[in-house]
Write a protein that holds these residues in place. Structure first.
Motif: not given
Length: 214
Positions: A43-71
């Motif tokens: 009952k005393r435990q705050a329960g406020t621990h939390k990590t960011q899910s994928r939709d909450e992380v602020s990063v670019t959504t630009k494709k950073f590597i080509r689709q083919k040929g990288s291995g």
């Protein structure tokens, strides 16, 4: 069942009659004590621990590597859990850790906790817990004479202000009114000190709980 009563100066002050169903249990149920302590701490435990899910992380959504040929694998965004700076897969979320515990279990556990202190010889009954002045040095000397070093002290409906103020600077000493009596605080201290007023309050508390169960 009778318990010896002392004054704060360590002198005898008669005896107090208590209910053996509360203070005289012989077979202490450690399972009840464990369940109740877990319930209190959850009952005393705050329960406020939390990590960011994928939709909450602020990063670019630009494709950073080509689709083919990288291995390597085909990736579209850096916010995937496998990348540094990305999200956390299945991480903790904000939630309540509280769970239910029947009132009968809580009542039994409190009686077993009180009885365990009597059985260990760690219960001291005081005539009253009052001071004329809030002097820590004076109260510390009185505790030393009584053999009180690591204790939970339970006063009446209200704790004397001078006593509480003097006790708050003494290590390993907790002071609570009778309404604050609980299993966890009883068990976390080696000794239990109860005033005569508190004994009456405890008896009334158990009578009230018995009435609720009917």
């Amino acid at each position: 069942m009778e318990l010896a009563v002392k004054t704060l100066d360590g002198k005898a002050a008669g005896k107090a009659t208590v209910d053996p169903a509360i203070f005289g249990l012989e077979d202490i149920r450690s399972d009840l004590l464990h369940r109740t302590v877990r319930w209190q701490l959850a009952k005393r435990q705050a329960g406020t621990h939390k990590t960011q899910s994928r939709d909450e992380v602020s990063v670019t959504t630009k494709k950073f590597i080509r689709q083919k040929g990288s291995g390597g694998a085909r990736h579209g965004s850096r916010n995937a859990p496998i990348f540094v700076g990305g999200s956390v897969a299945h991480g903790p979320r904000v939630r309540s850790h509280a769970h239910d515990l029947p009132k009968k279990i809580r009542k039994l556990a409190l009686a077993h906790a009180l009885s365990s202190k009597v059985k260990e010889g760690s219960l001291i009954v005081l005539n009253e817990a009052k001071l004329d002045e809030a002097k820590t040095k004076e109260l510390s000397a009185k505790f030393k004479a009584l053999g009180v070093e690591n204790a939970l002290i339970i006063g009446g409906a209200e704790v004397d202000a001078n006593f509480a103020k003097a006790a708050r600077n003494i290590p390993n000493i907790d002071v609570l009114p009778v309404a604050g009596l609980n299993v966890y605080d009883i068990l976390r201290r080696k000794q239990l000190v109860i005033t005569k007023d508190a004994l009456e309050g405890i008896g009334a508390r158990f009578d009230a709980k018995a009435g609720e169960g009917k």
